[in-house]
Design a protein around this motif. Structure first.
Motif, PDB file in Angstrom:
ATOM      1  N   ARG A  15      44.443 -44.571 -72.170  1.00 58.76           N
ATOM      2  CA  ARG A  15      44.813 -43.990 -70.904  1.00 58.76           C
ATOM      3  C   ARG A  15      46.311 -43.241 -71.160  1.00 58.76           C
ATOM      4  N   GLU A  16      46.993 -42.738 -70.332  1.00 55.49           N
ATOM      5  CA  GLU A  16      48.086 -41.867 -70.347  1.00 55.49           C
ATOM      6  C   GLU A  16      49.340 -43.120 -70.324  1.00 55.49           C
ATOM      7  N   THR A  17      48.887 -44.364 -69.780  1.00 55.97           N
ATOM      8  CA  THR A  17      49.926 -45.441 -69.807  1.00 55.97           C
ATOM      9  C   THR A  17      50.035 -46.270 -70.874  1.00 55.97           C
ATOM     10  N   ILE A  37      42.063 -39.892 -75.607  1.00 52.71           N
ATOM     11  CA  ILE A  37      42.851 -40.053 -74.428  1.00 52.71           C
ATOM     12  C   ILE A  37      42.014 -39.569 -73.206  1.00 52.71           C
ATOM     13  N   LYS A  39      41.943 -39.262 -68.651  1.00 54.27           N
ATOM     14  CA  LYS A  39      42.615 -39.351 -67.106  1.00 54.27           C
ATOM     15  C   LYS A  39      41.531 -39.220 -66.354  1.00 54.27           C
ATOM     16  N   LEU A  44      41.133 -35.596 -72.256  1.00 47.19           N
ATOM     17  CA  LEU A  44      42.570 -34.873 -72.679  1.00 47.19           C
ATOM     18  C   LEU A  44      42.349 -34.323 -74.121  1.00 47.19           C
ATOM     19  N   GLY A  63      51.465 -41.013 -72.342  1.00 52.13           N
ATOM     20  CA  GLY A  63      51.440 -39.824 -71.361  1.00 52.13           C
ATOM     21  C   GLY A  63      53.028 -39.166 -71.240  1.00 52.13           C
ATOM     22  N   ASP A  64      53.717 -40.175 -71.603  1.00 53.22           N
ATOM     23  CA  ASP A  64      55.212 -39.629 -71.398  1.00 53.22           C
ATOM     24  C   ASP A  64      55.937 -38.688 -72.795  1.00 53.22           C
ATOM     25  N   LYS A  66      55.367 -35.793 -76.056  1.00 54.30           N
ATOM     26  CA  LYS A  66      54.703 -34.452 -76.218  1.00 54.30           C
ATOM     27  C   LYS A  66      53.682 -34.599 -77.028  1.00 54.30           C
TER      28      LYS A  66
END
Length: 221
Positions: A15-17, A37, A39, A44, A63-64, A66
């Motif tokens: 997950r993005e987290t 990944i 969401k 994604l 997720g934070d 690039k």
């Protein structure tokens, strides 16, 4: 066998987290180099261990960061042969399975795929292997099957290897018996070129002795 039947119920998604460290830990645990990944139920992209190392920010949430994500996938209705082709061509350790262009269903691992390939080619079934080289125009599955079955045997698996710059093909046949002597004799009688065989040493010795004795009888005529 289609893609949705091959989905692993063990390997998790990211997950993005999740952090890069978490991703690397899962990759090590499940012995893969890629993870998808997701969401919600939206795919994604696929991230590799190399991608994470290149970021130099493994402790931060994915997720934070690039990311230039690679997005290979197979549709849930793809045949296993199509799955094998894509995984092999892209050198992947997992391949995401999608219901449509974005909806994530699951993933297939290379390890699981190899186990299914073992079943397709009857790798663990006892038997012998015959490799035949012939012109592609002379290939007839019905005749080859008839030759094998006329010797009280069955074809367990068959693989054809071709080359773009040659008119010849290489046919690998696995049959359900280890003594291939009579099958080899029949193929030779029909002028097939036996490139190699994988049989027990004593069986091949009997075969060669029989060929030698036949030749000697011919010379004595």
């Amino acid at each position: 066998m289609i893609a949705k039947d091959l989905i692993s119920d063990v390997v998790p998604v990211l997950r993005e987290t999740d952090t890069g460290i978490q991703a690397l830990n899962w990759m090590e645990i499940f012995r893969v180099s890629h993870l998808p990944i997701v969401k919600g139920d939206e795919f994604l992209g696929l991230i590799s261990d190399t991608d994470i190392y290149d970021l130099n920010k493994a402790e931060e949430p994915i997720g934070d960061q690039k990311l230039s994500l690679f997005s290979p996938y197979v549709n849930e209705n793809y045949h296993i042969y199509d799955v094998i082709e894509i995984v092999s061509r892209l050198k992947l350790t997992v391949i995401p399975v999608l219901a449509d262009e974005k909806t994530y269903v699951g993933l297939i691992t290379l390890n699981d795929l190899m186990q299914y390939i073992e079943r397709i080619f009857s790798v663990r079934e006892p038997g012998g292997i015959i490799v035949i080289e012939l012109n592609s125009v002379d290939y007839s599955l019905s005749e080859i099957s008839r030759i094998v079955e006329s010797n009280d045997s069955k074809i367990l698996s068959l693989y054809v290897k071709s080359s773009a710059d040659s008119r010849k093909i290489e046919l690998t046949i696995k049959v359900n018996r280890t003594n291939l002597t009579s099958i080899i004799q029949t193929f030779l009688r029909y002028d097939y070129n036996i490139k190699t065989t994988y049989v027990r040493e004593d069986d091949m010795k009997d075969f060669m002795e029989e060929r030698y004795n036949s030749f000697m009888r011919f010379l004595n005529i």
